[in-house]
Design an enzyme around this catalytic site. Structure first.
Site, PDB file in Angstrom:
ATOM      1  N   ASP A 117      23.889  -9.725  -7.441  1.00 55.65           N
ATOM      2  CA  ASP A 117      22.613  -9.376  -8.073  1.00 55.65           C
ATOM      3  C   ASP A 117      21.434 -10.077  -7.427  1.00 55.65           C
ATOM      4  O   ASP A 117      21.512 -11.247  -7.048  1.00 55.65           O
ATOM      5  CB  ASP A 117      22.661  -9.771  -9.546  1.00 55.65           C
ATOM      6  N   ASP A 306      23.622 -14.633 -18.919  1.00 54.27           N
ATOM      7  CA  ASP A 306      24.038 -13.224 -18.867  1.00 54.27           C
ATOM      8  C   ASP A 306      23.787 -12.493 -20.190  1.00 54.27           C
ATOM      9  O   ASP A 306      23.806 -11.269 -20.233  1.00 54.27           O
ATOM     10  CB  ASP A 306      25.525 -13.114 -18.498  1.00 54.27           C
TER      11      ASP A 306
HETATM   12  N1  EPU Z   1      22.918 -23.226  -7.457  1.00 46.86           N
HETATM   13  C1  EPU Z   1      22.458 -24.085  -6.486  1.00 46.86           C
HETATM   14  N2  EPU Z   1      23.291 -24.339  -5.435  1.00 46.86           N
HETATM   15  C2  EPU Z   1      24.536 -23.825  -5.329  1.00 46.86           C
HETATM   16  C3  EPU Z   1      24.998 -22.942  -6.338  1.00 46.86           C
HETATM   17  C4  EPU Z   1      24.158 -22.670  -7.402  1.00 46.86           C
HETATM   18  O1  EPU Z   1      21.334 -24.582  -6.542  1.00 46.86           O
HETATM   19  O2  EPU Z   1      25.231 -24.123  -4.352  1.00 46.86           O
HETATM   20  C5  EPU Z   1      22.037 -22.933  -8.610  1.00 46.86           C
HETATM   21  C6  EPU Z   1      21.653 -21.463  -8.679  1.00 46.86           C
HETATM   22  O3  EPU Z   1      20.531 -21.190  -7.885  1.00 46.86           O
HETATM   23  C7  EPU Z   1      21.417 -21.262 -10.160  1.00 46.86           C
HETATM   24  C8  EPU Z   1      22.406 -22.226 -10.810  1.00 46.86           C
HETATM   25  O4  EPU Z   1      22.760 -23.160  -9.805  1.00 46.86           O
HETATM   26  O5  EPU Z   1      20.121 -21.661 -10.488  1.00 46.86           O
HETATM   27  C9  EPU Z   1      23.656 -21.563 -11.352  1.00 46.86           C
HETATM   28  O6  EPU Z   1      24.304 -20.843 -10.302  1.00 46.86           O
HETATM   29  P1  EPU Z   1      25.862 -20.481 -10.367  1.00 46.86           P
HETATM   30  O7  EPU Z   1      26.526 -21.048  -9.163  1.00 46.86           O
HETATM   31  O8  EPU Z   1      26.379 -20.858 -11.691  1.00 46.86           O
HETATM   32  O9  EPU Z   1      25.813 -18.911 -10.239  1.00 46.86           O
HETATM   33  P2  EPU Z   1      26.835 -17.966  -9.492  1.00 46.86           P
HETATM   34  O10 EPU Z   1      28.174 -18.602  -9.443  1.00 46.86           O
HETATM   35  O11 EPU Z   1      26.214 -17.471  -8.250  1.00 46.86           O
HETATM   36  C10 EPU Z   1      27.723 -16.817 -11.650  1.00 46.86           C
HETATM   37  C11 EPU Z   1      27.813 -15.396 -12.104  1.00 46.86           C
HETATM   38  C12 EPU Z   1      26.440 -14.930 -12.543  1.00 46.86           C
HETATM   39  C13 EPU Z   1      25.973 -15.808 -13.686  1.00 46.86           C
HETATM   40  C14 EPU Z   1      25.962 -17.260 -13.244  1.00 46.86           C
HETATM   41  C15 EPU Z   1      25.649 -18.193 -14.402  1.00 46.86           C
HETATM   42  C16 EPU Z   1      29.580 -14.557 -10.621  1.00 46.86           C
HETATM   43  C17 EPU Z   1      30.012 -13.583  -9.620  1.00 46.86           C
HETATM   44  N3  EPU Z   1      28.331 -14.546 -11.028  1.00 46.86           N
HETATM   45  O12 EPU Z   1      26.871 -16.785 -10.527  1.00 46.86           O
HETATM   46  O13 EPU Z   1      26.620 -13.621 -13.030  1.00 46.86           O
HETATM   47  O14 EPU Z   1      24.677 -15.413 -14.088  1.00 46.86           O
HETATM   48  O15 EPU Z   1      27.236 -17.640 -12.708  1.00 46.86           O
HETATM   49  O16 EPU Z   1      25.426 -19.511 -13.942  1.00 46.86           O
HETATM   50  O17 EPU Z   1      30.406 -15.316 -11.083  1.00 46.86           O
HETATM   51  C18 EPU Z   1      26.157 -11.459 -13.651  1.00 46.86           C
HETATM   52  O18 EPU Z   1      27.349 -11.176 -13.698  1.00 46.86           O
HETATM   53  O19 EPU Z   1      25.272 -10.871 -14.273  1.00 46.86           O
HETATM   54  C19 EPU Z   1      25.774 -12.614 -12.819  1.00 46.86           C
HETATM   55  C20 EPU Z   1      24.724 -12.653 -12.032  1.00 46.86           C
END
Ligand code: EPU
Length: 418
Positions: A117, A306
């Site tokens: 996304d 979410d």
């Molecule tokens: N972040 C960092 N550095 C990193 C990783 C993350 O600064 O190395 C920050 C991000 O920018 C954000 C926060 O940490 O501000 C949380 O990021 P996270 O890593 O938790 O997000 P993600 O793993 O990329 C997953 C879900 C998202 C959901 C978030 C909730 C998947 C595939 N996606 O994303 O889902 O919103 O966790 O934290 O697992 C959705 O399904 O609608 C969706 C976008």
């Protein structure tokens, strides 16, 4: 592009079953590659991200089959590559879990920067920092993430600077086969992290503390296949609950885990929605305009980001002014800009949306730009007066199991347009 035609002002009534967790599936499917023998995963959601992941695994040499509806068998014995298909990888976010898995299996991995996304910057610095802390080299070159280690061994502690779902999972995956103990501090606390740990432990891993902020992993030399049923999806359940409330319906959700839905249940009750829970069932009833409430997203177990898009869509028709603050993602309010076309009164100031509720929305053509936004627009369209066209619904198909079909079974009038 997938478009829906929606006839509004339908009241959702009846019973619907919640599917398997998207986040559990998207971490457990690659995790099955860590074993030497096949695993069977039950309650796998029928979403397009899962289909893409299955294809990526096949291209790496694994055998992936659906044995019956919702059951997937993954045989990793033919795994022969540490380089993932670039085009497929870019179609989803969770493909970056192959970095941890292939690093553990081959001591190296090459995976393109993932897609997913478009909800603001999505850095992967914490993933790379973690791999380096485990003794690997990690770099991004020409859009490819490369990790490599001659040997993963020794005791390591990693402190994550931000609470991140992705980095917590990737580092768990990279550590289970490593010699020595790994401690992940400031780890994300979510039910899908616990589900992944349960799957890894059923394969013979030693993961302790998942679900708390400190996860301790004692590496083991090898893992075997296992059988595991995925937990139910909290984001789908929250979306269905909000839809019942916004359409002033009466819907019973089956196959839920109410403990994973505490924050949305509390907010809906605060807004005046009646909610009854019994074991794995949740009944949601609403027969009047909801009251305005304030919402602030937080890492779990706080109000999950979410849930924000459906909840803020509901608040556009609440009685009063609501303030919605999104603390996780920079650009997760596009659904509200679209809802203005339907008559919503919204002012967005950085990461806060100020929503002046209106008595009703009116049908319009709106465009979903991400997974949760598309679902939120569909809910608004079902509640609005008149007909709406929702475009961009392919985003919802990536993460919701036949959402429009489930709403139709509750009485919604939704047609997929060719
Ligand atoms: N972040 C960092 N550095 C990193 C990783 C993350 O600064 O190395 C920050 C991000 O920018 C954000 C926060 O940490 O501000 C949380 O990021 P996270 O890593 O938790 O997000 P993600 O793993 O990329 C997953 C879900 C998202 C959901 C978030 C909730 C998947 C595939 N996606 O994303 O889902 O919103 O966790 O934290 O697992 C959705 O399904 O609608 C969706 C976008």
């Amino acid at each position: 592009m997938t478009c829906l035609r929606v006839r509004g002002q339908t009241r959702l009534t009846g019973t619907v079953s919640v599917g398997g967790s998207k986040y559990s599936a998207l971490s457990i499917i690659p995790a099955a590659l860590l074993a030497d023998t096949p695993s069977t995963i039950e309650n796998v959601p029928d979403i397009s991200d899962v289909a893409v992941f299955a294809e990526i695994l096949r291209q790496l040499g694994a055998k992936v089959e659906y044995t019956r509806q919702g059951w997937m068998t993954i045989d990793p014995s033919g795994l022969n590559s540490w380089v993932a298909d670039q085009l497929l990888v870019k179609r989803m976010r969770a493909s970056y879990y192959l970095l941890g898995v292939l690093l553990a299996r081959f001591g190296k991995a090459e995976v393109a920067l993932p897609g997913g996304d478009d909800i603001g910057p999505r850095p992967i610095d914490q993933h790379l920092k973690g791999f380096r802390a485990l003794g690997a080299e990690a770099s991004i070159e020409h859009g490819l993430v490369k990790v490599q280690a001659d040997r993963l061994a020794g005791n390591h502690s990693i402190y994550l600077d931000v609470l991140t779902v992705g980095a917590t999972i990737n580092l768990m995956l990279a550590s289970v086969l490593k010699e020595g103990t790994t401690i992940i501090s400031n780890a994300y606390r979510g039910p899908f992290i616990v589900d992944l740990a349960n799957f890894l432990n059923a394969m013979g891993a030693r993961v302790l503390g998942a679900g708390t902020e400190t996860i301790r992993i004692q590496g083991v030399p090898k893992l075997h296949g296992c059988r595991h049923a995925i937990i139910s999806d909290q984001s789908e359940a929250a979306t269905l609950m909000v839809a019942a409330a916004m359409t002033r319906g009466d819907v019973t959700l089956l196959n839920t885990i109410p403990d994973h839905l505490e924050s949305i249940i509390a907010k809906l009750q605060e807004a005046g929605v009646t909610i009854d829970q019994c074991e794995d069932k949740i009944r949601v009833r609403c027969d009047r305009r909801v009251s305005a409430v304030n919402v602030k997203t937080l890492p779990l177990p706080g109000f999950f980001t979410d849930f924000q898009a459906p909840m803020s869509a509901l608040l556009t028709t609440a009685d009063g002014i609501s303030m919605v603050t999104e603390t996780i993602w920079d650009e997760r309010f596009e659904h509200l800009n679209q809802l203005v076309r339907m008559g919503a009164q919204v002012r967005i100031d950085g990461r806060t949306a100020i929503i002046q509720g209106v008595p009703y929305l009116t049908g319009a053509e709106v465009h979903g730009t991400d997974l949760r936004a598309s679902a939120a627009l569909l809910i608004a369209a079902m509640a609005a007066r008149g007909e709406s066209i929702v475009t961009g619904f392919e985003h919802a198909d990536r993460g919701y199991e036949r959402l429009d079909e489930k709403f139709r079974s509750l009485g919604a009038q939704i047609e997929r347009l060719p």
